[in-house]
Structure formats: C-alpha cells, structure tokens
Motif scaffolding. Structure first.
Motif, mmCIF file in Angstrom:
data_model
loop_
_atom_site.group_PDB
_atom_site.id
_atom_site.type_symbol
_atom_site.label_atom_id
_atom_site.label_comp_id
_atom_site.label_asym_id
_atom_site.label_seq_id
_atom_site.Cartn_x
_atom_site.Cartn_y
_atom_site.Cartn_z
ATOM 1 N N HIS A 135 -44.826 -6.814 -37.156
ATOM 2 C CA HIS A 135 -45.356 -5.458 -37.020
ATOM 3 C C HIS A 135 -44.795 -4.553 -38.122
ATOM 4 C CE1 HIS A 135 -47.257 -2.166 -34.736
ATOM 5 N NE2 HIS A 135 -46.194 -1.450 -35.075
ATOM 6 N N LEU A 136 -45.298 -4.750 -39.342
ATOM 7 C CA LEU A 136 -44.907 -3.884 -40.454
ATOM 8 C C LEU A 136 -45.928 -2.756 -40.531
ATOM 9 C CD1 LEU A 136 -44.134 -6.523 -43.234
ATOM 10 C CD2 LEU A 136 -42.512 -5.342 -41.784
ATOM 11 N N THR A 137 -45.470 -1.576 -40.922
ATOM 12 C CA THR A 137 -46.393 -0.444 -40.948
ATOM 13 C C THR A 137 -46.555 0.166 -42.335
ATOM 14 O OG1 THR A 137 -44.613 1.089 -40.419
ATOM 15 C CG2 THR A 137 -45.853 0.174 -38.551
ATOM 16 N N HIS A 138 -45.772 -0.323 -43.305
ATOM 17 C CA HIS A 138 -45.824 0.292 -44.631
ATOM 18 C C HIS A 138 -45.735 -0.795 -45.705
ATOM 19 C CE1 HIS A 138 -45.168 3.377 -47.697
ATOM 20 N NE2 HIS A 138 -45.584 4.230 -46.779
ATOM 21 N N THR B 196 -46.486 7.171 -43.102
ATOM 22 C CA THR B 196 -45.380 7.311 -42.151
ATOM 23 C C THR B 196 -45.714 8.411 -41.148
ATOM 24 O OG1 THR B 196 -44.230 8.879 -43.574
ATOM 25 C CG2 THR B 196 -43.656 6.564 -43.836
ATOM 26 N N TRP B 197 -46.911 8.953 -41.217
ATOM 27 C CA TRP B 197 -47.381 9.948 -40.263
ATOM 28 C C TRP B 197 -47.587 9.226 -38.926
ATOM 29 C CZ3 TRP B 197 -53.114 11.926 -40.307
ATOM 30 C CH2 TRP B 197 -53.260 12.934 -39.326
ATOM 31 N N LEU B 198 -46.784 9.609 -37.938
ATOM 32 C CA LEU B 198 -46.751 8.887 -36.664
ATOM 33 C C LEU B 198 -48.125 8.643 -36.037
ATOM 34 C CD1 LEU B 198 -43.562 10.237 -34.887
ATOM 35 C CD2 LEU B 198 -44.069 7.868 -35.538
ATOM 36 N N GLU B 199 -48.971 9.638 -36.110
ATOM 37 C CA GLU B 199 -50.302 9.520 -35.507
ATOM 38 C C GLU B 199 -51.107 8.349 -36.080
ATOM 39 O OE1 GLU B 199 -52.154 13.424 -35.218
ATOM 40 O OE2 GLU B 199 -54.095 12.413 -35.252
ATOM 41 N N LYS B 200 -50.832 8.029 -37.340
ATOM 42 C CA LYS B 200 -51.619 6.983 -38.016
ATOM 43 C C LYS B 200 -50.762 5.795 -38.443
ATOM 44 C CE LYS B 200 -55.555 9.374 -38.460
ATOM 45 N NZ LYS B 200 -56.828 8.947 -37.902
ATOM 46 N N LYS B 201 -49.548 5.744 -37.948
ATOM 47 C CA LYS B 201 -48.643 4.672 -38.369
ATOM 48 C C LYS B 201 -48.971 3.402 -37.590
ATOM 49 C CE LYS B 201 -43.736 4.081 -39.152
ATOM 50 N NZ LYS B 201 -42.430 4.650 -39.163
#
Ligand SMILES: [Zn+2]
Length: 206
Positions: A75-78, A134-139
């Motif tokens: 689960h990588l997000t960036h 890194t915007w939580l809503e779209k992370k």
C-alpha cells in the motif's frame, strides 16, 4: 533529511482493510476483482511486487480500446516511496515493460498497425497516466494506467505542447476555456472483455 519528506518516504506500506486494491493482492492471474477488472499479470513477491489488471471500462471505443492498470502489492501512496525499495523499483520496470508490450501487441495485431506509419490511424500510439498526492482526501494506493492513445482518450493533455496551442474561447463571464471531446466510461461487452483478457494473459505468460 527534512522532517516531512522523511515522514512521507518512510510511511509504513501496510495493507489497508479499507483499500480495495490491497484486497486484490491474493488474487491469481485470470481472477476477477470486486469491481470487475481481471488480473492479467503478477511480478515479484507481496513485498516487492506489482500486478496488472484489465479494466472493465474504457472512455474510448469499447470494441477496440481498453486500459491496463498497474499497482504495487504494497500500500504505497506516493511515487517517491518506491525509491526506498530497490527490488520494488526494479519490478516496476519489469511490469511496465511487460504490460506495454502486451497492450501494443494486441493493438497492432487487431488493427494491423505499422511499426513506422505515415498516418496517425496506422500508428500504435500508447499513453500512460498516473498521479499521486499527500492530500489526505486523495491519498490512495498507487495505480498507473496504460492505454491506446486514440479516440476520445487520445486528446492532448495539459502537459502536451499541443494542448497549449489549442484555441481559447471565452464564456459569458469572460473566463477562458478550450474545447475537448467529452469522455464517458463505458463497459466492455462480456465477450470482448474475455477475448482481451485471454489474449493479454497469453502474451504476458508466453
Ligand atoms: Zn492499498
């Protein structure tokens, strides 16, 4: 290193129960996901690997076009986080190359496209699209799309210089805009989806 970048890069790539992509990591090649995509390729282990799916929908012509999505099992997000895991970075190159080749082979054989075409219609045009924040809503779990760049999907994008050259119009409030063809996602027929899935898996496993 500054605190915030370090925090981002070292974020735990732990499986998230709320993440639909994390729930797909146990699926085998040929299996379907909960939203109707099919697993067409797996590379590497659950720690350093990636998988690819054939999407059930396309924003272009459902009889010809399709999208392959590639995702890390972790689960990588960036994008920046990939650099911490050299084997994961290596496997990204592998799955990206494999998926690109399979997609291109299907496109070229189905439409008799040429390796060097004088016409746009006879060319194998492919694009990839992916973004992260890194915007939580779209992370969310990283996912990158690969698709034939044609039809309504094959319109110049904001980063293309051809987009910047588009004619600008003004609406009633005086605000500028450029014209684009609307894109609506449509579901591939069951028959077409199965045909594509089998073709892609055959190439990817060959
Ligand atoms: Zn996830």
């Amino acid at each position: 290193m500054a605190k915030e970048p370090e925090k981002l890069f070292s974020e735990a790539a732990k499986m998230s129960k709320e993440c639909n992509l994390c729930r797909e990591i146990a699926l085998k090649v040929g299996d379907k996901t909960e939203y109707g995509a099919a697993i067409i390729c797996r590379v590497g282990s659950k720690k350093d690997g990636w998988f690819a799916t054939l999407s059930p929908k396309t924003g272009s012509n459902p009889e010809e076009d399709f999208t392959i999505q590639i995702m890390p099992f972790a689960h990588l997000t960036h994008f920046s986080q990939i650099d911490l895991y050299p084997k994961l970075a290596e496997n990204y190159g592998r799955i990206f190359s494999k998926a690109s080749r399979a997609l291109t082979e299907v496109m070229m054989s189905e439409k008799k496209l040429e390796a060097a075409s004088k016409k746009k219609d006879g060319a194998a045009s492919v694009a990839i699209y992916g973004k992260c924040t890194t915007w939580l809503e779209k992370k969310e779990h990283l996912h990158i799309k690969i698709f034939p760049f044609r039809g309504n999907i094959g319109q110049p994008y904001t980063v293309d210089s051809s987009f910047g050259k588009k004619q600008a119009f003004r609406d009633d409030s005086g605000e500028e805009f450029v014209k684009m063809k609307p894109v609506r996602k449509v579901v591939l027929s069951e028959e077409r989806f199965e045909e594509l899935k089998d073709k892609l898996i055959r190439i990817l496993e060959g």
